[in-house]
Design a protein around this motif. Structure first.
Motif, PDB file in Angstrom:
ATOM      1  N   PHE A 263       0.947  -1.330  -0.015  1.00 18.90           N
ATOM      2  CA  PHE A 263       0.160   0.174   0.017  1.00 18.90           C
ATOM      3  C   PHE A 263       0.952   1.450  -0.097  1.00 18.90           C
ATOM      4  O   PHE A 263       0.617   2.238  -0.468  1.00 18.90           O
ATOM      5  CB  PHE A 263      -0.942   0.060   1.137  1.00 18.90           C
ATOM      6  N   TYR A 264       2.124   1.140   0.612  1.00 19.46           N
ATOM      7  CA  TYR A 264       2.841   2.245   0.647  1.00 19.46           C
ATOM      8  C   TYR A 264       4.006   2.365  -0.248  1.00 19.46           C
ATOM      9  O   TYR A 264       4.930   3.247  -0.225  1.00 19.46           O
ATOM     10  CB  TYR A 264       3.354   2.520   2.243  1.00 19.46           C
ATOM     11  N   GLY A 265       4.423   1.349  -0.889  1.00 26.74           N
ATOM     12  CA  GLY A 265       5.500   1.281  -1.871  1.00 26.74           C
ATOM     13  C   GLY A 265       5.545   0.000  -2.432  1.00 26.74           C
ATOM     14  O   GLY A 265       4.934  -0.944  -1.974  1.00 26.74           O
ATOM     15  N   THR A 266       6.431   0.122  -3.593  1.00 25.15           N
ATOM     16  CA  THR A 266       6.656  -1.259  -4.127  1.00 25.15           C
ATOM     17  C   THR A 266       8.182  -1.415  -4.393  1.00 25.15           C
ATOM     18  O   THR A 266       8.840  -0.430  -4.980  1.00 25.15           O
ATOM     19  CB  THR A 266       5.919  -1.413  -5.692  1.00 25.15           C
ATOM     20  N   GLU A 267       8.674  -2.560  -4.118  1.00 27.45           N
ATOM     21  CA  GLU A 267      10.213  -2.821  -4.319  1.00 27.45           C
ATOM     22  C   GLU A 267      10.258  -3.382  -5.606  1.00 27.45           C
ATOM     23  O   GLU A 267      10.267  -4.523  -5.951  1.00 27.45           O
ATOM     24  CB  GLU A 267      10.444  -3.777  -3.273  1.00 27.45           C
ATOM     25  N   TRP A 268      10.388  -2.344  -6.604  1.00 29.70           N
ATOM     26  CA  TRP A 268      10.430  -2.717  -7.927  1.00 29.70           C
ATOM     27  C   TRP A 268      11.765  -3.520  -8.426  1.00 29.70           C
ATOM     28  O   TRP A 268      11.469  -4.366  -9.493  1.00 29.70           O
ATOM     29  CB  TRP A 268      10.250  -1.246  -9.057  1.00 29.70           C
ATOM     30  N   ASN A 269      12.733  -3.179  -7.792  1.00 35.98           N
ATOM     31  CA  ASN A 269      13.928  -3.917  -8.274  1.00 35.98           C
ATOM     32  C   ASN A 269      13.811  -5.373  -7.720  1.00 35.98           C
ATOM     33  O   ASN A 269      14.043  -6.384  -8.681  1.00 35.98           O
ATOM     34  CB  ASN A 269      15.163  -3.195  -7.407  1.00 35.98           C
ATOM     35  N   LEU A 270      13.102  -5.802  -6.807  1.00 37.33           N
ATOM     36  CA  LEU A 270      13.141  -7.100  -6.148  1.00 37.33           C
ATOM     37  C   LEU A 270      11.852  -7.778  -7.025  1.00 37.33           C
ATOM     38  O   LEU A 270      12.125  -8.928  -7.314  1.00 37.33           O
ATOM     39  CB  LEU A 270      12.781  -7.113  -4.885  1.00 37.33           C
ATOM     40  N   LEU A 271      10.821  -6.960  -7.447  1.00 32.23           N
ATOM     41  CA  LEU A 271       9.887  -7.320  -8.102  1.00 32.23           C
ATOM     42  C   LEU A 271      10.377  -7.905  -9.568  1.00 32.23           C
ATOM     43  O   LEU A 271      10.097  -8.934  -9.919  1.00 32.23           O
ATOM     44  CB  LEU A 271       8.711  -6.614  -8.512  1.00 32.23           C
ATOM     45  N   MET A 272      11.104  -7.040 -10.245  1.00 26.50           N
ATOM     46  CA  MET A 272      11.732  -7.367 -11.497  1.00 26.50           C
ATOM     47  C   MET A 272      12.829  -8.441 -11.460  1.00 26.50           C
ATOM     48  O   MET A 272      12.823  -9.255 -12.276  1.00 26.50           O
ATOM     49  CB  MET A 272      12.618  -6.068 -12.032  1.00 26.50           C
ATOM     50  N   ALA A 273      13.443  -8.729 -10.277  1.00 28.67           N
ATOM     51  CA  ALA A 273      14.368  -9.923 -10.091  1.00 28.67           C
ATOM     52  C   ALA A 273      13.543 -10.980 -10.036  1.00 28.67           C
ATOM     53  O   ALA A 273      13.968 -12.049 -10.639  1.00 28.67           O
ATOM     54  CB  ALA A 273      15.260  -9.613  -8.831  1.00 28.67           C
ATOM     55  N   GLY A 274      12.646 -11.054  -9.152  1.00 27.32           N
ATOM     56  CA  GLY A 274      11.671 -12.079  -9.085  1.00 27.32           C
ATOM     57  C   GLY A 274      11.052 -12.664 -10.400  1.00 27.32           C
ATOM     58  O   GLY A 274      10.908 -13.846 -10.864  1.00 27.32           O
ATOM     59  N   SER A 275      10.505 -11.600 -11.011  1.00 28.21           N
ATOM     60  CA  SER A 275       9.929 -11.966 -12.446  1.00 28.21           C
ATOM     61  C   SER A 275      10.905 -12.298 -13.630  1.00 28.21           C
ATOM     62  O   SER A 275      10.740 -12.985 -14.223  1.00 28.21           O
ATOM     63  CB  SER A 275       9.316 -10.441 -12.990  1.00 28.21           C
ATOM     64  N   LEU A 276      12.192 -11.978 -13.242  1.00 30.32           N
ATOM     65  CA  LEU A 276      13.083 -12.393 -14.403  1.00 30.32           C
ATOM     66  C   LEU A 276      13.505 -14.048 -14.179  1.00 30.32           C
ATOM     67  O   LEU A 276      13.584 -14.662 -15.194  1.00 30.32           O
ATOM     68  CB  LEU A 276      14.341 -11.613 -14.159  1.00 30.32           C
ATOM     69  N   MET A 277      13.587 -14.194 -12.937  1.00 32.47           N
ATOM     70  CA  MET A 277      13.841 -15.597 -12.473  1.00 32.47           C
ATOM     71  C   MET A 277      12.521 -16.461 -13.013  1.00 32.47           C
ATOM     72  O   MET A 277      12.533 -17.499 -13.291  1.00 32.47           O
ATOM     73  CB  MET A 277      13.933 -15.873 -10.982  1.00 32.47           C
ATOM     74  N   MET A 278      11.421 -15.951 -13.065  1.00 31.13           N
ATOM     75  CA  MET A 278      10.031 -16.689 -13.323  1.00 31.13           C
ATOM     76  C   MET A 278       9.899 -16.722 -14.962  1.00 31.13           C
ATOM     77  O   MET A 278       9.521 -17.780 -15.249  1.00 31.13           O
ATOM     78  CB  MET A 278       9.173 -15.795 -12.621  1.00 31.13           C
ATOM     79  N   SER A 279      10.736 -15.795 -15.449  1.00 25.56           N
ATOM     80  CA  SER A 279      10.698 -15.909 -16.849  1.00 25.56           C
ATOM     81  C   SER A 279      11.650 -17.003 -17.765  1.00 25.56           C
ATOM     82  O   SER A 279      11.632 -17.262 -18.820  1.00 25.56           O
ATOM     83  CB  SER A 279      10.986 -14.348 -17.544  1.00 25.56           C
ATOM     84  N   ILE A 280      12.610 -17.309 -16.814  1.00 29.44           N
ATOM     85  CA  ILE A 280      13.766 -18.271 -17.240  1.00 29.44           C
ATOM     86  C   ILE A 280      13.138 -19.571 -17.767  1.00 29.44           C
ATOM     87  O   ILE A 280      13.455 -19.864 -19.090  1.00 29.44           O
ATOM     88  CB  ILE A 280      14.839 -18.322 -16.411  1.00 29.44           C
ATOM     89  N   PRO A 281      12.244 -20.193 -16.888  1.00 29.45           N
ATOM     90  CA  PRO A 281      11.788 -21.651 -17.534  1.00 29.45           C
ATOM     91  C   PRO A 281      11.026 -21.543 -18.875  1.00 29.45           C
ATOM     92  O   PRO A 281      11.177 -22.197 -19.783  1.00 29.45           O
ATOM     93  CB  PRO A 281      10.898 -22.184 -16.254  1.00 29.45           C
ATOM     94  N   PRO A 282      10.136 -20.276 -18.988  1.00 23.67           N
ATOM     95  CA  PRO A 282       9.332 -20.340 -20.078  1.00 23.67           C
ATOM     96  C   PRO A 282      10.396 -20.133 -21.549  1.00 23.67           C
ATOM     97  O   PRO A 282      10.144 -20.741 -22.572  1.00 23.67           O
ATOM     98  CB  PRO A 282       8.249 -19.351 -20.102  1.00 23.67           C
ATOM     99  N   ILE A 283      11.350 -19.241 -21.187  1.00 22.68           N
ATOM    100  CA  ILE A 283      12.151 -19.143 -22.324  1.00 22.68           C
ATOM    101  C   ILE A 283      13.052 -20.296 -22.553  1.00 22.68           C
ATOM    102  O   ILE A 283      13.238 -20.594 -23.987  1.00 22.68           O
ATOM    103  CB  ILE A 283      12.997 -17.898 -21.921  1.00 22.68           C
TER     104      ILE A 283
END
Length: 304
Positions: A263-283
């Motif tokens: 509600f008060y903020g988003t850790e975009w760098n950690l969110l992008m790091a997790g999203s990148l690791m999540m994107s590795i198996p489909p690629i």
């Protein structure tokens, strides 16, 4: 009396002459080369545009949170923070979410592929009254919006006591999967000659034996295409797990990474790091199964 040997025939080597190329043929050759170069330039430009979000995600995953929205953007972060990937595993139970995602994706992909191939076999190879009408009704379900069935499905699963379990995400794919996948597999089955079925029946093979021993082994390209579609859909699924799962210990990765948004903020760098690791198996899956994917699409589109 000695005979003089017959004179050997002398072979003359004719000089090679280059055939002159007319101006029209030369112009067509140059035009074809220019068209191919233009096509490659357009494809490269499109690839660069499509890779920009991935590049931004990679760059943001290696930045400090204060540099995410810096202008002008720094595509190469200074300094590079590799610890962001380790921090994702420390803040949220990433391994648990990964295990839940693999369970949901694996069972859903297997069940939907198997059931869709079985239903498509009935529509493509068997003859029974009302087959075409039932197939038209099946195709008509593609026009029903997905969100229309959310409330009835939720009421049904609540009555069965399946809420906050993996059952609403795993069990339905075992009953036919999607109408689109059934249609895709049926089109592939119809390319196979009917003489295969007749020969198998002469040898004493039944309908299920023909499906399991004759048709299914030859349908590996289209089954690979369907499996890729199902993997991508279930791996990135967000809405259905959000509706049916309440406990954080049962969240898949798509829901688990959403915890970085507060509600008060988003850790975009950690969110992008997790999203990148999540994107590795489909690629990786796409590069491994690319040949089967293209082969299945091509064979499915051929005329009978």
């Amino acid at each position: 009396m000695e005979r003089n040997p017959a004179p050997k025939s002398e072979t003359r080597v004719l000089p090679l002459r280059l055939l002159p190329i007319g101006e029209g043929a030369m112009w067509r050759l140059v035009q074809r080369l220019l068209n191919r170069i233009l096509l490659y330039l357009i494809l490269c430009a499109g690839a660069v545009i499509l890779l920009i979000p991935l590049a931004w995600m990679l760059s943001s995953s290696l930045k400090d949170s204060a540099l995410i929205f810096a202008y002008p953007p720094q595509w190469i972060p200074k300094p590079i923070i590799w610890r962001n990937f380790l921090t994702v595993w420390e803040i949220i139970p990433f391994a648990t979410y990964l295990k839940n995602t693999l369970i949901i994706t694996g069972f859903s992909m297997f069940g939907a592929t198997l059931s869709a191939s079985f239903v498509a076999y009935g529509f493509a190879r068997l003859r029974f009254p009302g087959r075409d009408i039932l197939f038209l009704i099946l195709l008509g379900t593609l026009m029903i919006p997905f969100h229309v069935t959310l409330i009835p499905s939720f009421v049904l699963f609540k009555f069965l006591g399946w809420l906050d379990t993996f059952k609403p995400l795993i069990v339905p794919p075992f009953f036919g999967g999607s109408a689109f996948h059934i249609f895709l597999i049926r089109q592939f089955y119809m390319q196979l000659p009917l003489e295969l079925d007749d020969a198998a029946r002469i040898d004493g093979c039944g309908s299920f034996g023909i499906y399991w021993r004759i048709i299914l082994p030859q349908a590996r390209p289209v089954l690979g295409v369907v499996a890729i579609f199902l993997f991508m859909g279930n791996w990135n699924a967000f809405l259905l797990p959000l509706i049916y799962l309440y406990s954080e210990s049962k969240f898949p990765l798509a829901l688990g990474l959403n915890l970085f948004r507060g509600f008060y903020g988003t850790e975009w760098n950690l969110l992008m790091a997790g999203s990148l690791m999540m994107s590795i198996p489909p690629i990786l899956l796409y590069f491994i199964a690319q040949r089967y994917f293209i082969q299945g699409i091509v064979f499915t589109g051929l005329d009978k």
